[in-house]
Motif scaffolding. Structure first.
Motif, PDB file in Angstrom:
ATOM      1  N   UNK A  38      -0.578  11.699   4.433  1.00 55.83           N
ATOM      2  CA  UNK A  38      -1.011  11.332   5.784  1.00 55.83           C
ATOM      3  C   UNK A  38      -1.218   9.821   5.892  1.00 55.83           C
ATOM      4  N   UNK A  39      -1.843   9.232   4.874  1.00 53.74           N
ATOM      5  CA  UNK A  39      -2.038   7.781   4.873  1.00 53.74           C
ATOM      6  C   UNK A  39      -0.701   7.046   4.858  1.00 53.74           C
ATOM      7  N   UNK A  40       0.229   7.525   4.038  1.00 52.98           N
ATOM      8  CA  UNK A  40       1.553   6.907   3.964  1.00 52.98           C
ATOM      9  C   UNK A  40       2.269   6.996   5.302  1.00 52.98           C
ATOM     10  N   UNK A  41       2.234   8.166   5.911  1.00 52.25           N
ATOM     11  CA  UNK A  41       2.883   8.359   7.205  1.00 52.25           C
ATOM     12  C   UNK A  41       2.239   7.473   8.270  1.00 52.25           C
ATOM     13  N   UNK A  77       0.839  -1.207   0.000  1.00 53.76           N
ATOM     14  CA  UNK A  77       0.000   0.000   0.000  1.00 53.76           C
ATOM     15  C   UNK A  77       0.869   1.250   0.000  1.00 53.76           C
ATOM     16  N   UNK A  78       1.914   1.254   0.820  1.00 53.68           N
ATOM     17  CA  UNK A  78       2.815   2.409   0.875  1.00 53.68           C
ATOM     18  C   UNK A  78       3.433   2.699  -0.488  1.00 53.68           C
ATOM     19  N   UNK A  79       3.949   1.656  -1.132  1.00 48.39           N
ATOM     20  CA  UNK A  79       4.571   1.848  -2.440  1.00 48.39           C
ATOM     21  C   UNK A  79       3.544   2.313  -3.464  1.00 48.39           C
ATOM     22  N   UNK A  80       2.361   1.711  -3.446  1.00 44.88           N
ATOM     23  CA  UNK A  80       1.303   2.112  -4.372  1.00 44.88           C
ATOM     24  C   UNK A  80       0.879   3.560  -4.170  1.00 44.88           C
ATOM     25  N   UNK A  81       0.778   3.994  -2.911  1.00 47.01           N
ATOM     26  CA  UNK A  81       0.408   5.385  -2.630  1.00 47.01           C
ATOM     27  C   UNK A  81       1.462   6.358  -3.145  1.00 47.01           C
ATOM     28  N   UNK A  82       2.727   6.012  -2.987  1.00 41.07           N
ATOM     29  CA  UNK A  82       3.796   6.882  -3.486  1.00 41.07           C
ATOM     30  C   UNK A  82       3.704   7.018  -5.010  1.00 41.07           C
ATOM     31  N   UNK A  83       3.427   5.923  -5.687  1.00 43.47           N
ATOM     32  CA  UNK A  83       3.295   5.957  -7.148  1.00 43.47           C
ATOM     33  C   UNK A  83       2.073   6.775  -7.545  1.00 43.47           C
TER      34      UNK A  83
END
Length: 114
Positions: free
Chosen positions: A94-97, A57-63
């Protein structure tokens, strides 16, 4: 100049697709790994599943954030579009953090306690 905007739009759409696929395929991989881990009676199976899905999820959000930024390049900048982009980036950041704190148990700027 019109042609380059079309190409940038295509690149942004492709990048969005890659972001969504990263989350989806990463989650599928994590669940598959979890299923094999359950068979071996690994007590940390659930924790590993959460960690693996969270990383996907983190990687997908960054992309997806990168795709949003690319998509705004092709639009005529208005106060409304800049505000919407800022809001989207703020929410995704915020979601990533939050996910990173959940996965690692500390904020990214905190040092390891060794």
């Amino acid at each position: 100049m019109g042609n380059i905007e079309v190409y940038i739009d295509y690149v942004a759409k492709i990048t969005e697709t890659i972001g969504v696929l990263t989350i989806f395929l990463g989650s599928l991989y994590s669940i598959g790994k979890f299923m094999f881990s359950i068979r071996s009676k690994n007590p940390d199976s659930y924790l590993e599943l959460r960690q693996s899905v969270g990383k996907s999820i983190l990687l997908g959000l960054e992309i997806l954030i990168a795709a949003d930024i690319m998509a705004t390049v092709v639009t005529t900048p208005t106060l409304k579009s800049v505000f919407i982009l800022g809001l989207i980036v703020l929410i995704r950041t915020f979601l990533s953090l939050s996910l990173q704190v959940e996965l690692e148990g500390k904020f990214p700027w905190q040092k390891n306690k060794n």
